[in-house]
Design an enzyme around this catalytic site. Structure first.
Site, PDB file in Angstrom:
ATOM      1  N   TYR A 290      45.635  29.072  40.393  1.00  0.00           N
ATOM      2  CA  TYR A 290      44.534  28.105  40.509  1.00  0.00           C
ATOM      3  C   TYR A 290      43.757  27.999  39.192  1.00  0.00           C
ATOM      4  CZ  TYR A 290      39.854  26.517  41.894  1.00  0.00           C
ATOM      5  OH  TYR A 290      38.641  25.872  41.957  1.00  0.00           O
TER       6      TYR A 290
ATOM      7  N   ASP B 233      54.106  33.948  34.753  1.00  0.00           N
ATOM      8  CA  ASP B 233      53.850  34.160  36.184  1.00  0.00           C
ATOM      9  C   ASP B 233      55.143  34.598  36.870  1.00  0.00           C
ATOM     10  OD1 ASP B 233      51.200  32.837  37.867  1.00  0.00           O
ATOM     11  OD2 ASP B 233      52.885  33.609  39.063  1.00  0.00           O
TER      12      ASP B 233
ATOM     13  N   THR C 143      35.483  40.290  39.172  1.00  0.00           N
ATOM     14  CA  THR C 143      34.811  39.471  40.185  1.00  0.00           C
ATOM     15  C   THR C 143      33.394  39.991  40.442  1.00  0.00           C
ATOM     16  OG1 THR C 143      34.724  39.169  42.599  1.00  0.00           O
ATOM     17  CG2 THR C 143      36.265  40.795  41.814  1.00  0.00           C
TER      18      THR C 143
ATOM     19  N   SER D 183      36.211  44.791  49.917  1.00  0.00           N
ATOM     20  CA  SER D 183      37.605  44.682  50.394  1.00  0.00           C
ATOM     21  C   SER D 183      38.461  45.510  49.442  1.00  0.00           C
ATOM     22  CB  SER D 183      38.088  43.228  50.357  1.00  0.00           C
ATOM     23  OG  SER D 183      38.429  42.847  49.023  1.00  0.00           O
TER      24      SER D 183
ATOM     25  N   TYR E 132      41.063  44.403  47.838  1.00  0.00           N
ATOM     26  CA  TYR E 132      41.274  43.574  46.637  1.00  0.00           C
ATOM     27  C   TYR E 132      40.127  43.772  45.644  1.00  0.00           C
ATOM     28  CZ  TYR E 132      39.930  39.557  43.880  1.00  0.00           C
ATOM     29  OH  TYR E 132      39.449  38.787  42.855  1.00  0.00           O
ATOM     30  N   HIS E 133      38.880  43.641  46.142  1.00  0.00           N
ATOM     31  CA  HIS E 133      37.734  43.780  45.228  1.00  0.00           C
ATOM     32  C   HIS E 133      37.680  45.195  44.646  1.00  0.00           C
ATOM     33  CE1 HIS E 133      36.438  40.139  47.507  1.00  0.00           C
ATOM     34  NE2 HIS E 133      35.995  39.785  46.325  1.00  0.00           N
TER      35      HIS E 133
ATOM     36  N   LYS F 212      39.671  45.575  41.584  1.00  0.00           N
ATOM     37  CA  LYS F 212      38.979  45.042  40.402  1.00  0.00           C
ATOM     38  C   LYS F 212      38.018  46.091  39.821  1.00  0.00           C
ATOM     39  CE  LYS F 212      40.302  40.669  40.249  1.00  0.00           C
ATOM     40  NZ  LYS F 212      41.174  40.167  39.187  1.00  0.00           N
TER      41      LYS F 212
ATOM     42  N   GLN G  24      33.435  37.200  37.852  1.00  0.00           N
ATOM     43  CA  GLN G  24      33.373  35.795  38.259  1.00  0.00           C
ATOM     44  C   GLN G  24      33.059  35.651  39.746  1.00  0.00           C
ATOM     45  OE1 GLN G  24      36.039  32.086  37.056  1.00  0.00           O
ATOM     46  NE2 GLN G  24      37.131  33.397  38.457  1.00  0.00           N
TER      47      GLN G  24
ATOM     48  N   ASN H 140      36.369  25.520  49.959  1.00  0.00           N
ATOM     49  CA  ASN H 140      37.585  24.774  50.317  1.00  0.00           C
ATOM     50  C   ASN H 140      37.742  24.659  51.831  1.00  0.00           C
ATOM     51  OD1 ASN H 140      38.019  24.724  47.622  1.00  0.00           O
ATOM     52  ND2 ASN H 140      40.038  25.660  47.653  1.00  0.00           N
ATOM     53  N   ARG H 141      37.458  25.762  52.538  1.00  0.00           N
ATOM     54  CA  ARG H 141      37.583  25.714  54.004  1.00  0.00           C
ATOM     55  C   ARG H 141      36.592  24.712  54.591  1.00  0.00           C
ATOM     56  NH1 ARG H 141      37.606  31.419  53.860  1.00  0.00           N
ATOM     57  NH2 ARG H 141      35.594  31.472  54.907  1.00  0.00           N
TER      58      ARG H 141
ATOM     59  N   VAL I  10      31.102  29.407  60.224  1.00  0.00           N
ATOM     60  CA  VAL I  10      30.259  30.379  59.524  1.00  0.00           C
ATOM     61  C   VAL I  10      30.584  31.754  60.106  1.00  0.00           C
ATOM     62  CG1 VAL I  10      27.859  31.156  59.316  1.00  0.00           C
ATOM     63  CG2 VAL I  10      28.428  28.723  59.043  1.00  0.00           C
ATOM     64  N   TYR I  11      30.942  32.716  59.246  1.00  0.00           N
ATOM     65  CA  TYR I  11      31.247  34.057  59.746  1.00  0.00           C
ATOM     66  C   TYR I  11      29.924  34.798  60.014  1.00  0.00           C
ATOM     67  CZ  TYR I  11      36.078  33.506  57.895  1.00  0.00           C
ATOM     68  OH  TYR I  11      37.357  33.096  57.622  1.00  0.00           O
TER      69      TYR I  11
ATOM     70  N   GLU J 151      30.763  43.266  56.389  1.00  0.00           N
ATOM     71  CA  GLU J 151      29.908  42.910  55.250  1.00  0.00           C
ATOM     72  C   GLU J 151      28.488  42.672  55.750  1.00  0.00           C
ATOM     73  OE1 GLU J 151      31.465  39.178  53.717  1.00  0.00           O
ATOM     74  OE2 GLU J 151      31.017  38.121  55.558  1.00  0.00           O
TER      75      GLU J 151
HETATM   76  N1  LIG Z   1      39.466  31.653  42.167  1.00  0.00           N
HETATM   77  C1  LIG Z   1      38.320  32.306  42.298  1.00  0.00           C
HETATM   78  O1  LIG Z   1      37.377  31.823  42.936  1.00  0.00           O
HETATM   79  C2  LIG Z   1      38.155  33.653  41.651  1.00  0.00           C
HETATM   80  C3  LIG Z   1      36.893  34.265  41.705  1.00  0.00           C
HETATM   81  C4  LIG Z   1      36.729  35.512  41.082  1.00  0.00           C
HETATM   82  C5  LIG Z   1      37.783  36.124  40.421  1.00  0.00           C
HETATM   83  N2  LIG Z   1      39.014  35.495  40.402  1.00  0.00           N
HETATM   84  C6  LIG Z   1      40.098  36.170  39.677  1.00  0.00           C
HETATM   85  O2  LIG Z   1      40.704  35.257  38.782  1.00  0.00           O
HETATM   86  C7  LIG Z   1      42.107  35.488  38.699  1.00  0.00           C
HETATM   87  C8  LIG Z   1      42.856  34.214  39.013  1.00  0.00           C
HETATM   88  O3  LIG Z   1      42.530  33.798  40.335  1.00  0.00           O
HETATM   89  P1  LIG Z   1      43.176  32.519  40.991  1.00  0.00           P
HETATM   90  O4  LIG Z   1      42.199  31.982  41.962  1.00  0.00           O
HETATM   91  O5  LIG Z   1      43.711  31.633  39.911  1.00  0.00           O
HETATM   92  O6  LIG Z   1      44.370  33.172  41.832  1.00  0.00           O
HETATM   93  P2  LIG Z   1      45.890  32.678  41.991  1.00  0.00           P
HETATM   94  O7  LIG Z   1      46.506  33.561  43.008  1.00  0.00           O
HETATM   95  O8  LIG Z   1      45.950  31.213  42.215  1.00  0.00           O
HETATM   96  O9  LIG Z   1      46.479  33.027  40.553  1.00  0.00           O
HETATM   97  C9  LIG Z   1      46.914  34.298  40.185  1.00  0.00           C
HETATM   98  C10 LIG Z   1      48.322  34.125  39.639  1.00  0.00           C
HETATM   99  O10 LIG Z   1      48.784  35.405  39.163  1.00  0.00           O
HETATM  100  C11 LIG Z   1      50.145  35.527  39.527  1.00  0.00           C
HETATM  101  N3  LIG Z   1      50.480  36.943  39.560  1.00  0.00           N
HETATM  102  C12 LIG Z   1      49.984  37.896  40.385  1.00  0.00           C
HETATM  103  N4  LIG Z   1      50.560  39.088  40.120  1.00  0.00           N
HETATM  104  C13 LIG Z   1      51.435  38.866  39.101  1.00  0.00           C
HETATM  105  C14 LIG Z   1      52.330  39.701  38.396  1.00  0.00           C
HETATM  106  N5  LIG Z   1      52.477  40.992  38.701  1.00  0.00           N
HETATM  107  N6  LIG Z   1      53.064  39.160  37.395  1.00  0.00           N
HETATM  108  C15 LIG Z   1      52.943  37.840  37.088  1.00  0.00           C
HETATM  109  N7  LIG Z   1      52.129  37.005  37.732  1.00  0.00           N
HETATM  110  C16 LIG Z   1      51.373  37.515  38.739  1.00  0.00           C
HETATM  111  C17 LIG Z   1      50.245  34.832  40.881  1.00  0.00           C
HETATM  112  O11 LIG Z   1      51.574  34.447  41.191  1.00  0.00           O
HETATM  113  C18 LIG Z   1      49.309  33.647  40.706  1.00  0.00           C
HETATM  114  O12 LIG Z   1      49.968  32.498  40.254  1.00  0.00           O
HETATM  115  C19 LIG Z   1      42.424  36.605  39.683  1.00  0.00           C
HETATM  116  O13 LIG Z   1      42.505  37.815  38.980  1.00  0.00           O
HETATM  117  C20 LIG Z   1      41.230  36.606  40.609  1.00  0.00           C
HETATM  118  O14 LIG Z   1      41.005  37.882  41.129  1.00  0.00           O
HETATM  119  C21 LIG Z   1      39.208  34.288  40.996  1.00  0.00           C
END
Ligand SMILES: NC(=O)c1ccc[n+]([C@@H]2O[C@H](COP(=O)([O-])OP(=O)(O)OC[C@H]3O[C@@H](n4cnc5c(N)ncnc54)[C@H](O)[C@@H]3O)[C@@H](O)[C@H]2O)c1
Length: 385
Positions: free
Chosen positions: A11, A31, A144, A179, A181-182, A185, A208, A240-241, A254-255, A328
């Site tokens: 994204y 990727d 994050t 979580s 995931y967080h 980070k 972010q 988005n949701r 709303v959760y 949370e």
């Molecule tokens: N989108 C948000 O709102 C947001 C907010 C805070 C932090 N982030 C951080 O920003 C970064 C990007 O987020 P996003 O929303 O674009 O997510 P996303 O999932 O759309 O993009 C991450 C990309 O990394 C690739 N990827 C994951 N592991 C990989 C690996 N081992 N090798 C190669 N590619 C790999 C995935 O296939 C994916 O295309 C993430 O680290 C996320 O934690 C995003």
């Protein structure tokens, strides 16, 4: 500059790849399609399909004549990363390549284990590949705001001055993620700070907030250049949701109490922030942490905003509270600093009613493709699977 963008199909990674290539940088976009694989495994496909990287790069080049070098491979594989860094010799790395879904990371053992292994291994490999093959390179790492959690004191920008029994020291701001995931980070930040201290890396760690929007100037050249737009419970963000629920005539869910407050930003500001970080690199042995968000909203405030704008457009939007699948705080103090990017020159985009109306209109173009079954939460935080 030679810029390596890890997670370039994502994204944020794809718009960043186009943005920096368009500005004349030599961009390498990497990727392994992990997000696409998880999305199809969990029945969480995006609102509209996105071509894979090689095809997108071709469409982009045909549209504006600029090249994006595409590499398909796994950042968690050190052999792959070694060859990549040795060949590209990056001057900057933008590291987005992680599993970013909090619900996925809480789904069960396999998903938690994949998230932990993938995210920590990718970051560890980036650090080692830089140390071995590109020691002067500036690493811009996406963290994050979720690392901080929701403490009952103001959130500072990365660091906290602590005075204890008459002595003072600056520490990483205490972090308590909500979580797994967080939490990966948080662990990434610790790894980075360790190697900055021992091996003089140059690191900017960006805390972010949730990002909204999917139209950047480059994506306007061709519909197939839009980034992924998820609205499901796994990858879909709150905004988005809500946009999809408003457009499809389903109540905004709303959760719990809806007092959960976070700092949000427009995708165009993500690009601006990353560019500002790139243009203002840190010294070797320095770790800069910047809070990357523009405005704070609670879930209830966001629901009210979408309802007001949606109703104005004749959508007749309803808002409904449902049991919170997450563990949370639903009603809490939240006041986070974000002066660092303003000092570097950020000109923020604000989430106005016009911006919300524009996004609702963009989502409405795909109304026929909305699958309402994807939106309701399927993962509960306290389940052991
Ligand atoms: N989108 C948000 O709102 C947001 C907010 C805070 C932090 N982030 C951080 O920003 C970064 C990007 O987020 P996003 O929303 O674009 O997510 P996303 O999932 O759309 O993009 C991450 C990309 O990394 C690739 N990827 C994951 N592991 C990989 C690996 N081992 N090798 C190669 N590619 C790999 C995935 O296939 C994916 O295309 C993430 O680290 C996320 O934690 C995003």
């Amino acid at each position: 500059m030679r810029i390596l963008i890890l997670g370039g199909d994502g994204y944020l990674g794809w718009p960043s790849s186009m943005h920096f290539a368009n500005k004349g940088h030599e961009v390498w976009s990497v990727d392994n399609y992990l997000r696409r694989d998880i999305a199809s495994e969990t029945d969480s496909d995006p609102l509209f399909p996105n071509p894979k990287l090689p095809e997108r790069a071709k469409i982009f080049e045909a549209a504006c004549g600029k090249k994006i070098n595409v590499v398909e491979g796994d950042c968690a594989d050190f052999e792959f990363m070694s060859e990549l860094f040795e060949k590209v010799q990056p001057e900057a790395v933008i590291h987005y390549a992680e599993q970013p879904s909090a619900p996925y990371s809480m789904r069960g053992f396999d998903e938690a284990s994949l998230t932990l292994d993938n995210n920590l291994k990718a970051t560890f490999n980036v650090i080692w590949a830089i140390m071995k093959y590109a020691p002067d390179c500036h690493l811009i790492k996406l963290g994050t705001m979720g690392e901080y959690g929701t403490p009952n004191i103001d959130i500072e920008e990365g660091w906290l001055d602590v005075e204890h029994k008459g002595r003072k020291q600056k520490f990483l701001y205490p972090r308590q993620a909500g979580s797994l995931y967080h939490t990966t980070k948080v662990l990434d930040t610790d790894l980075l700070w360790f190697y900055v201290r021992t091996h003089e890396l140059r690191v900017t760690d960006l805390m972010q907030g949730p990002v909204y929007g999917f139209i950047t100037p480059e994506a306007e050249m061709d519909d197939r250049l839009k980034p992924n737009f998820h609205y499901d419970d796994i990858f879909g963000t709150l905004i988005n949701r809500f946009l999809v629920q408003a457009v499809s005539g389903t109540p905004l869910t709303v959760y719990g109490k809806g007092g959960q407050t976070r700092g949000y930003l427009d995708i165009r500001d993500t690009l601006q922030c990353v560019e500002l970080a790139l243009k203002n690199p840190v010294e070797k042995g320095e770790m800069r942490i910047l809070n990357q968000f523009v405005e704070q909203f609670s879930v209830n405030e966001m629901a009210d905003r979408v309802k007001t704008v949606g109703d104005h457009m004749g959508l007749n939007v309803e808002v409904k509270s449902i049991p919170n699948p997450r563990k949370e705080a639903e009603d809490h103090y939240y006041n986070a600093a974000n002066t660092g990017f303003k000092e570097l020159g950020l000109k923020p985009h604000i989430l106005t009613d016009d911006v919300l109306a524009e996004m609702l209109g963009q989502v409405a173009d795909y109304k026929g493709q909305i699958d309402k079954d994807k939106i309701m939460p399927r993962v509960s935080w306290n389940k052991v699977a």
